[in-house]
Write a protein that holds these residues in place. Structure first.
Motif, PDB file in Angstrom:
ATOM      1  N   ASP A 103       0.828  -1.223   0.000  1.00 58.28           N
ATOM      2  CA  ASP A 103       0.000   0.000   0.000  1.00 58.28           C
ATOM      3  C   ASP A 103       0.856   1.264   0.000  1.00 58.28           C
ATOM      4  OD1 ASP A 103      -2.428  -1.478   0.057  1.00 58.28           O
ATOM      5  OD2 ASP A 103      -2.236  -1.733   2.213  1.00 58.28           O
ATOM      6  N   GLY A 104       1.926   1.233  -0.773  1.00 57.74           N
ATOM      7  CA  GLY A 104       2.740   2.420  -0.937  1.00 57.74           C
ATOM      8  C   GLY A 104       3.860   2.581   0.079  1.00 57.74           C
ATOM      9  N   ARG A 105       4.001   1.674   1.024  1.00 55.26           N
ATOM     10  CA  ARG A 105       5.028   1.822   2.081  1.00 55.26           C
ATOM     11  C   ARG A 105       6.397   1.345   1.580  1.00 55.26           C
ATOM     12  NH1 ARG A 105       4.250  -1.642   6.362  1.00 55.26           N
ATOM     13  NH2 ARG A 105       2.672  -2.914   5.325  1.00 55.26           N
ATOM     14  N   VAL A 106       6.844   1.906   0.472  1.00 56.11           N
ATOM     15  CA  VAL A 106       8.068   1.426  -0.164  1.00 56.11           C
ATOM     16  C   VAL A 106       8.873   2.594  -0.720  1.00 56.11           C
ATOM     17  CG1 VAL A 106       9.023   0.070  -2.079  1.00 56.11           C
ATOM     18  CG2 VAL A 106       7.041  -0.787  -0.817  1.00 56.11           C
ATOM     19  N   ASP A 107      10.151   2.626  -0.453  1.00 51.90           N
ATOM     20  CA  ASP A 107      11.087   3.410  -1.253  1.00 51.90           C
ATOM     21  C   ASP A 107      12.381   2.617  -1.335  1.00 51.90           C
ATOM     22  OD1 ASP A 107      12.622   3.979   1.067  1.00 51.90           O
ATOM     23  OD2 ASP A 107      11.690   5.929   1.348  1.00 51.90           O
ATOM     24  N   LEU A 108      13.382   3.137  -2.005  1.00 57.47           N
ATOM     25  CA  LEU A 108      14.616   2.374  -2.130  1.00 57.47           C
ATOM     26  C   LEU A 108      15.821   3.297  -2.249  1.00 57.47           C
ATOM     27  CD1 LEU A 108      14.785   0.792  -5.706  1.00 57.47           C
ATOM     28  CD2 LEU A 108      12.947   2.298  -5.020  1.00 57.47           C
ATOM     29  N   ILE A 109      16.944   2.785  -1.765  1.00 56.12           N
ATOM     30  CA  ILE A 109      18.223   3.471  -1.874  1.00 56.12           C
ATOM     31  C   ILE A 109      19.027   2.736  -2.942  1.00 56.12           C
ATOM     32  CG2 ILE A 109      20.346   4.143  -0.702  1.00 56.12           C
ATOM     33  CD1 ILE A 109      18.804   4.097   1.933  1.00 56.12           C
ATOM     34  N   LEU A 110      19.342   3.429  -4.018  1.00 56.78           N
ATOM     35  CA  LEU A 110      20.142   2.842  -5.081  1.00 56.78           C
ATOM     36  C   LEU A 110      21.623   3.043  -4.797  1.00 56.78           C
ATOM     37  CD1 LEU A 110      18.198   4.070  -8.247  1.00 56.78           C
ATOM     38  CD2 LEU A 110      17.962   1.897  -7.052  1.00 56.78           C
ATOM     39  N   GLY A 111      22.415   2.037  -5.117  1.00 57.29           N
ATOM     40  CA  GLY A 111      23.843   2.165  -4.913  1.00 57.29           C
ATOM     41  C   GLY A 111      24.607   1.151  -5.735  1.00 57.29           C
ATOM     42  N   PRO A 173       5.733   6.729  -8.611  1.00 55.75           N
ATOM     43  CA  PRO A 173       6.825   5.767  -8.437  1.00 55.75           C
ATOM     44  C   PRO A 173       7.345   5.762  -7.002  1.00 55.75           C
ATOM     45  CG  PRO A 173       7.198   7.177 -10.352  1.00 55.75           C
ATOM     46  CD  PRO A 173       6.062   7.783  -9.582  1.00 55.75           C
ATOM     47  N   PRO A 174       7.947   4.668  -6.564  1.00 51.84           N
ATOM     48  CA  PRO A 174       8.629   4.683  -5.266  1.00 51.84           C
ATOM     49  C   PRO A 174       9.666   5.794  -5.224  1.00 51.84           C
ATOM     50  CG  PRO A 174       8.494   2.443  -6.120  1.00 51.84           C
ATOM     51  CD  PRO A 174       8.043   3.348  -7.216  1.00 51.84           C
ATOM     52  N   PHE A 175       9.777   6.453  -4.085  1.00 54.53           N
ATOM     53  CA  PHE A 175      10.790   7.492  -3.949  1.00 54.53           C
ATOM     54  C   PHE A 175      12.175   6.857  -3.962  1.00 54.53           C
ATOM     55  CE2 PHE A 175      13.516  10.470  -1.584  1.00 54.53           C
ATOM     56  CZ  PHE A 175      13.306  11.613  -2.346  1.00 54.53           C
ATOM     57  N   VAL A 176      13.104   7.515  -4.609  1.00 47.94           N
ATOM     58  CA  VAL A 176      14.461   6.997  -4.755  1.00 47.94           C
ATOM     59  C   VAL A 176      15.454   7.891  -4.017  1.00 47.94           C
ATOM     60  CG1 VAL A 176      16.345   6.661  -6.401  1.00 47.94           C
ATOM     61  CG2 VAL A 176      14.073   5.786  -6.923  1.00 47.94           C
ATOM     62  N   TRP A 177      16.295   7.232  -3.218  1.00 46.74           N
ATOM     63  CA  TRP A 177      17.477   7.857  -2.630  1.00 46.74           C
ATOM     64  C   TRP A 177      18.685   7.282  -3.369  1.00 46.74           C
ATOM     65  CZ3 TRP A 177      16.661  10.833   1.968  1.00 46.74           C
ATOM     66  CH2 TRP A 177      15.406  10.667   2.570  1.00 46.74           C
ATOM     67  N   HIS A 178      19.636   8.123  -3.719  1.00 48.07           N
ATOM     68  CA  HIS A 178      20.877   7.646  -4.317  1.00 48.07           C
ATOM     69  C   HIS A 178      21.916   7.589  -3.204  1.00 48.07           C
ATOM     70  CE1 HIS A 178      19.469   8.263  -8.546  1.00 48.07           C
ATOM     71  NE2 HIS A 178      18.652   9.083  -7.899  1.00 48.07           N
ATOM     72  N   GLY A 179      22.387   6.383  -2.917  1.00 45.48           N
ATOM     73  CA  GLY A 179      23.297   6.200  -1.798  1.00 45.48           C
ATOM     74  C   GLY A 179      24.744   6.153  -2.244  1.00 45.48           C
ATOM     75  N   SER A 180      25.595   6.822  -1.493  1.00 46.26           N
ATOM     76  CA  SER A 180      27.012   6.792  -1.815  1.00 46.26           C
ATOM     77  C   SER A 180      27.828   7.125  -0.576  1.00 46.26           C
ATOM     78  CB  SER A 180      27.342   7.797  -2.921  1.00 46.26           C
ATOM     79  OG  SER A 180      28.728   7.774  -3.218  1.00 46.26           O
ATOM     80  N   ILE A 181      29.005   6.557  -0.510  1.00 45.95           N
ATOM     81  CA  ILE A 181      29.957   6.911   0.533  1.00 45.95           C
ATOM     82  C   ILE A 181      30.966   7.934   0.012  1.00 45.95           C
ATOM     83  CG2 ILE A 181      31.791   6.038   2.032  1.00 45.95           C
ATOM     84  CD1 ILE A 181      30.341   3.387   2.187  1.00 45.95           C
ATOM     85  N   ARG A 182      31.410   7.752  -1.229  1.00 46.60           N
ATOM     86  CA  ARG A 182      32.561   8.537  -1.683  1.00 46.60           C
ATOM     87  C   ARG A 182      32.463   9.079  -3.107  1.00 46.60           C
ATOM     88  NH1 ARG A 182      33.656   3.177  -1.558  1.00 46.60           N
ATOM     89  NH2 ARG A 182      34.275   2.206  -3.512  1.00 46.60           N
ATOM     90  N   ALA A 190      21.771  12.370  -8.065  1.00 47.39           N
ATOM     91  CA  ALA A 190      20.616  12.602  -7.192  1.00 47.39           C
ATOM     92  C   ALA A 190      20.090  14.012  -7.357  1.00 47.39           C
ATOM     93  CB  ALA A 190      21.001  12.344  -5.739  1.00 47.39           C
ATOM     94  N   ALA A 191      21.002  14.973  -7.427  1.00 53.90           N
ATOM     95  CA  ALA A 191      20.601  16.374  -7.575  1.00 53.90           C
ATOM     96  C   ALA A 191      19.930  16.621  -8.918  1.00 53.90           C
ATOM     97  CB  ALA A 191      21.829  17.273  -7.427  1.00 53.90           C
ATOM     98  N   TYR A 192      20.448  16.034  -9.973  1.00 50.68           N
ATOM     99  CA  TYR A 192      19.898  16.237 -11.318  1.00 50.68           C
ATOM    100  C   TYR A 192      18.413  15.849 -11.371  1.00 50.68           C
ATOM    101  CZ  TYR A 192      19.108  15.539 -16.322  1.00 50.68           C
ATOM    102  OH  TYR A 192      18.594  15.581 -17.596  1.00 50.68           O
ATOM    103  N   TYR A 193      18.087  14.715 -10.774  1.00 52.98           N
ATOM    104  CA  TYR A 193      16.703  14.233 -10.822  1.00 52.98           C
ATOM    105  C   TYR A 193      15.828  14.825  -9.715  1.00 52.98           C
ATOM    106  CZ  TYR A 193      18.054  10.733 -14.288  1.00 52.98           C
ATOM    107  OH  TYR A 193      18.499  10.106 -15.427  1.00 52.98           O
ATOM    108  N   GLY A 194      16.431  15.521  -8.773  1.00 54.85           N
ATOM    109  CA  GLY A 194      15.649  16.004  -7.640  1.00 54.85           C
ATOM    110  C   GLY A 194      15.272  14.904  -6.682  1.00 54.85           C
ATOM    111  N   ASP A 195      16.049  13.814  -6.706  1.00 53.97           N
ATOM    112  CA  ASP A 195      15.819  12.689  -5.797  1.00 53.97           C
ATOM    113  C   ASP A 195      16.534  12.938  -4.475  1.00 53.97           C
ATOM    114  OD1 ASP A 195      14.403  11.366  -7.820  1.00 53.97           O
ATOM    115  OD2 ASP A 195      16.182  10.272  -8.517  1.00 53.97           O
ATOM    116  N   GLY A 196      16.402  11.970  -3.559  1.00 59.38           N
ATOM    117  CA  GLY A 196      17.098  12.064  -2.296  1.00 59.38           C
ATOM    118  C   GLY A 196      18.541  11.597  -2.405  1.00 59.38           C
ATOM    119  N   PHE A 197      19.378  12.071  -1.490  1.00 59.15           N
ATOM    120  CA  PHE A 197      20.767  11.620  -1.408  1.00 59.15           C
ATOM    121  C   PHE A 197      20.985  11.034  -0.020  1.00 59.15           C
ATOM    122  CE2 PHE A 197      25.324  12.478  -0.426  1.00 59.15           C
ATOM    123  CZ  PHE A 197      25.866  11.616  -1.371  1.00 59.15           C
ATOM    124  N   PHE A 198      21.461   9.782   0.022  1.00 57.15           N
ATOM    125  CA  PHE A 198      21.686   9.101   1.289  1.00 57.15           C
ATOM    126  C   PHE A 198      23.177   8.892   1.480  1.00 57.15           C
ATOM    127  CE2 PHE A 198      22.019   5.646   4.295  1.00 57.15           C
ATOM    128  CZ  PHE A 198      21.029   5.951   5.223  1.00 57.15           C
TER     129      PHE A 198
END
Length: 365
Positions: A103-111, A173-182, A190-198
């Motif tokens: 029921d929509g309780r989903v997002d994901l961190i891409l990495g 769509p599910p909200f997307v965070w772009h995950g990165s350490i370095r 992440a900034a280009y698409y206006g998505d989240g940054f983790f």
């Protein structure tokens, strides 16, 4: 602000007893941890994705689908979905199904993950890591927003008049965070698409995290998604808590010293001084976590790692009780009090669907 936990799903010997749980025990422990997270009032449970021992979560959507059926409010996420070695078509369809079931309780961190050999296992070259992340997400972004996609790229076969099914729930769509350490390229993406940054925020000093988040905020504003302080930021963190700090340090030390990633390396005290790892009392965790805001600004999601390095399930559940009863309520109140009105809250399916309906059935970030 959202608070939660993430797990890497490692199967590691308990250094105090020598016992190693079975894979079945570890998988079921992850489910128990997620259920406990909802019980104590946390917002998010996130699982990693790994395809090698000593880790077990090779299929995050299977795990999260099972947890979705056993929970009611918990937001289900990934600590990393491997955008480089998973087919973006499969990601689009798997997470859309999960979105409907939950029921929509989903997002994901891409990495890109932290295991180099995963690339050849899935037919890719690690030297293409950044180009894969960029191209695969460009396709995934379109698959969730366009009913019919014609596409040609470098790393997979072309698509002709392709429709990903099912379509995202409510057209959101599910909200997307772009995950990165370095990798600054991922902050830029992440900034280009206006998505989240983790920012994982576990292994590096605060100055590094500050630079990465600062770059993302600057580029978020550059692309016209809002002011820099309106960018959507998430942080990782790692804690071990007892009522008395000396008890926390004494109990956690053997797990730290033998942990798969940093074990047999720096001393616990040095690692605590140089990274955001906090081992101590509830008040110490509160003070340290509130301090993150000083160098990254107001942010939207805080996830803690609490269940790795062979810690027994009983101990992890105790950690969640302390977080839920003594730490998170204070953090929630303080972060909400400090956040300016123009800084957005963490995105949810409900909030994004409401924004879409207000603006009309246009593109949803």
């Amino acid at each position: 602000m959202q608070f939660g936990i993430f797990t890497v799903g490692d199967v590691t010997p308990d250094p105090t007893t020598g016992r190693v749980v079975t894979e079945a025990e570890r998988i079921k422990a992850m489910v128990a941890i997620a259920s406990k997270a909802e019980e104590v009032g946390l917002d998010v449970f996130a699982t990693g994705e790994h395809h090698n021992p000593p880790f077990v979560p090779s299929s995050p959507t299977t795990m999260l689908g099972y947890i979705a059926a056993r929970t009611e409010k918990l937001l289900l996420s990934t600590a990393t979905t491997l955008i480089t070695t998973n087919d973006p078509v499969k990601i689009a369809e798997d997470y859309a199904i999960l979105q409907h079931l939950a029921d929509g309780r989903v997002d994901l961190i891409l990495g890109r993950g932290n295991t180099g050999p995963v690339y050849p296992w899935f037919g890719q070259d690690i030297r293409n890591g950044i180009p894969l992340a960029i191209e695969n997400y460009a396709l995934l972004h379109r698959l969730w927003r366009e009913d019919v996609v014609d596409w040609k790229g470098k790393f997979r076969t072309p698509l002709q008049s392709f429709t990903s099914t099912p379509r995202p729930l409510d057209g959101v769509p599910p909200f997307v965070w772009h995950g990165s350490i370095r990798s600054p390229e991922i902050a830029e993406q992440a900034a280009y698409y206006g998505d989240g940054f983790f920012a994982n925020h576990i292994f590096w000093p605060k100055e590094h995290t500050q630079r990465m988040v600062g770059l993302y905020r600057e580029r978020f504003a550059h692309y016209g998604h809002g002011s820099a302080d309106q960018a959507i930021v998430g942080l990782g963190g790692q804690v071990f808590i007892r009522s008395r700090s000396q008890d926390a340090v004494r109990e956690f030390r053997p797990y730290f010293d033998n942990a798969p990633v940093y074990g047999h390396g720096p001393a616990l005290e040095d690692f605590m001084a140089e990274t955001p790892l906090t081992v101590g009392s509830p008040q110490q965790v509160i003070d340290r976590t509130l301090g993150f805001r000083d160098y990254v600004g107001d942010y939207q999601r805080q996830l803690f790692l609490v269940d790795h390095a062979g810690l027994p399930l009983k101990t992890v559940l105790e950690q969640l009780d302390i977080l839920g009863e003594e730490v998170i309520p204070v953090l929630r109140e303080e972060f909400d009090r400090l956040r300016p009105a123009h800084v957005p809250e963490a995105p949810t399916h409900a909030s994004r669907n409401a924004a879409r309906e207000t603006a009309g059935a246009g593109d949803v970030r």
